[in-house]
Design a protein around this motif. Structure first.
Motif, PDB file in Angstrom:
ATOM      1  N   UNK A   1       8.186  -0.645  -3.390  1.00  0.00           N
ATOM      2  CA  UNK A   1       7.278   0.295  -2.916  1.00  0.00           C
ATOM      3  C   UNK A   1       6.194   0.279  -3.564  1.00  0.00           C
ATOM      4  N   UNK A   2       6.517   0.440  -4.979  1.00  0.00           N
ATOM      5  CA  UNK A   2       5.299   0.664  -5.848  1.00  0.00           C
ATOM      6  C   UNK A   2       4.747  -0.352  -6.261  1.00  0.00           C
ATOM      7  N   UNK A   3       5.352  -1.462  -6.240  1.00  0.00           N
ATOM      8  CA  UNK A   3       4.955  -2.972  -6.594  1.00  0.00           C
ATOM      9  C   UNK A   3       3.817  -3.377  -5.388  1.00  0.00           C
ATOM     10  N   UNK A   4       4.310  -3.216  -4.340  1.00  0.00           N
ATOM     11  CA  UNK A   4       3.311  -3.635  -3.388  1.00  0.00           C
ATOM     12  C   UNK A   4       2.326  -2.612  -3.130  1.00  0.00           C
ATOM     13  N   UNK A   5       2.260  -1.514  -3.371  1.00  0.00           N
ATOM     14  CA  UNK A   5       1.406  -0.413  -3.041  1.00  0.00           C
ATOM     15  C   UNK A   5       0.187  -0.540  -4.239  1.00  0.00           C
ATOM     16  N   UNK A   6       0.690  -0.940  -5.429  1.00  0.00           N
ATOM     17  CA  UNK A   6      -0.439  -1.008  -6.498  1.00  0.00           C
ATOM     18  C   UNK A   6      -0.951  -2.265  -6.257  1.00  0.00           C
ATOM     19  N   UNK A   7      -0.395  -3.336  -5.642  1.00  0.00           N
ATOM     20  CA  UNK A   7      -0.853  -4.422  -5.422  1.00  0.00           C
ATOM     21  C   UNK A   7      -1.947  -4.440  -4.377  1.00  0.00           C
ATOM     22  N   UNK A   8      -1.570  -3.742  -3.452  1.00  0.00           N
ATOM     23  CA  UNK A   8      -2.685  -3.503  -2.475  1.00  0.00           C
ATOM     24  C   UNK A   8      -3.945  -2.480  -2.800  1.00  0.00           C
ATOM     25  N   UNK A   9      -3.675  -1.519  -3.729  1.00  0.00           N
ATOM     26  CA  UNK A   9      -4.507  -0.564  -4.128  1.00  0.00           C
ATOM     27  C   UNK A   9      -5.555  -1.432  -4.981  1.00  0.00           C
ATOM     28  N   UNK A  10      -4.993  -1.946  -6.071  1.00  0.00           N
ATOM     29  CA  UNK A  10      -5.719  -2.938  -7.199  1.00  0.00           C
ATOM     30  C   UNK A  10      -5.991  -4.158  -7.029  1.00  0.00           C
ATOM     31  N   UNK A  11      -5.069  -4.846  -6.339  1.00  0.00           N
ATOM     32  CA  UNK A  11      -5.350  -6.349  -6.136  1.00  0.00           C
ATOM     33  C   UNK A  11      -6.145  -6.467  -4.971  1.00  0.00           C
ATOM     34  N   UNK A  12      -6.548  -5.897  -4.156  1.00  0.00           N
ATOM     35  CA  UNK A  12      -7.517  -6.130  -3.218  1.00  0.00           C
ATOM     36  C   UNK A  12      -8.466  -5.321  -2.818  1.00  0.00           C
ATOM     37  N   UNK A  13      -8.454  -4.408  -3.776  1.00  0.00           N
ATOM     38  CA  UNK A  13      -9.546  -3.321  -3.718  1.00  0.00           C
ATOM     39  C   UNK A  13      -9.830  -2.666  -2.374  1.00  0.00           C
ATOM     40  N   UNK A  14      -8.661  -2.154  -1.918  1.00  0.00           N
ATOM     41  CA  UNK A  14      -8.720  -1.505  -0.508  1.00  0.00           C
ATOM     42  C   UNK A  14      -8.846   0.079  -0.789  1.00  0.00           C
ATOM     43  N   UNK A  15      -8.707   0.519  -1.839  1.00  0.00           N
ATOM     44  CA  UNK A  15      -8.517   1.911  -2.035  1.00  0.00           C
ATOM     45  C   UNK A  15     -10.097   2.458  -2.616  1.00  0.00           C
ATOM     46  N   UNK A  16     -10.301   3.556  -2.078  1.00  0.00           N
ATOM     47  CA  UNK A  16     -11.509   4.050  -2.662  1.00  0.00           C
ATOM     48  C   UNK A  16     -11.148   5.300  -3.304  1.00  0.00           C
ATOM     49  N   UNK A  17     -11.158   5.758  -4.588  1.00  0.00           N
ATOM     50  CA  UNK A  17     -10.322   6.599  -5.335  1.00  0.00           C
ATOM     51  C   UNK A  17     -11.287   7.962  -5.350  1.00  0.00           C
ATOM     52  N   UNK A  18     -12.434   7.842  -4.594  1.00  0.00           N
ATOM     53  CA  UNK A  18     -13.418   9.136  -4.532  1.00  0.00           C
ATOM     54  C   UNK A  18     -13.077   9.787  -3.562  1.00  0.00           C
ATOM     55  N   UNK A  19     -12.234   9.331  -2.334  1.00  0.00           N
ATOM     56  CA  UNK A  19     -11.789  10.051  -1.317  1.00  0.00           C
ATOM     57  C   UNK A  19     -10.429  10.837  -1.706  1.00  0.00           C
ATOM     58  N   UNK A  20     -10.403  11.949  -1.185  1.00  0.00           N
ATOM     59  CA  UNK A  20      -9.277  13.000  -1.356  1.00  0.00           C
ATOM     60  C   UNK A  20      -8.137  12.639  -0.833  1.00  0.00           C
ATOM     61  N   UNK A  21      -8.046  11.839   0.401  1.00  0.00           N
ATOM     62  CA  UNK A  21      -6.731  11.577   0.800  1.00  0.00           C
ATOM     63  C   UNK A  21      -5.871  10.830   0.196  1.00  0.00           C
ATOM     64  N   UNK A  22      -6.585   9.920  -0.799  1.00  0.00           N
ATOM     65  CA  UNK A  22      -5.905   8.848  -1.713  1.00  0.00           C
ATOM     66  C   UNK A  22      -5.189   9.651  -2.913  1.00  0.00           C
ATOM     67  N   UNK A  23      -5.974  10.526  -3.163  1.00  0.00           N
ATOM     68  CA  UNK A  23      -5.465  11.486  -4.328  1.00  0.00           C
ATOM     69  C   UNK A  23      -4.007  12.244  -3.601  1.00  0.00           C
TER      70      UNK A  23
END
Length: 141
Positions: free
Chosen positions: A61-83
């Motif tokens: 879960x961690x590996x695939x989640x981090x891959x999605x977040x950083x490998x594909x740039x899907x996550x915008x860390x300026x949004x509160x929901x992600x935090x």
């Protein structure tokens, strides 16, 4: 990217299944007499579930989640929901570690908690999962 998403979701399902089932085993194990055949059977079941399914699923879960977040740039860390999601995933990982310590206590015949304690903590992973799903799907902030 769709394959990584699918593997992330499947690993989360397996992780959650383990986190929801393990405390149920603890409920019954707490009522078993130490050293009995029943107690020894629960030890094997708990070890196999934790080490063979739940922990590998958490790692995946961690590996695939981090891959999605950083490998594909899907996550915008300026949004509160992600935090909020990140905090809840850390909390779920902490629950996983705590369950591991409880499993070790049972394995060493030093559990002192009653079955009612394990019934109560059985709900924690699901409450965390509710928060994560709402944060990701609804994105309230």
């Amino acid at each position: 990217m769709e394959w990584v998403k699918a593997l992330h979701i499947l690993s989360i399902v397996a992780w959650m299944a383990g986190l929801l089932y393990l405390p149920r085993l603890f409920v019954y194990h707490a009522d078993a007499e130490k050293g009995s055949v029943q107690s020894e059977t629960f030890k094997v079941m708990e070890r196999r579930l934790y080490r063979g399914i739940t922990t590998p699923a958490m790692v995946a879960s961690w590996v695939f989640g981090l891959w999605l977040a950083f490998g594909f740039g899907l996550i915008d860390f300026s949004q509160g929901w992600m935090w909020l999601k990140a905090a809840m995933v850390l909390a779920l990982s902490g629950v996983h570690g705590y369950y591991g310590s409880l499993r070790r206590a049972f394995a060493e015949d030093r559990n002192s908690k009653p079955g009612s304690f394990f019934r109560a903590i059985n709900e924690i992973p699901f409450v965390i999962a509710i928060v994560i799903v709402i944060a990701v799907v609804v994105r309230p902030f």
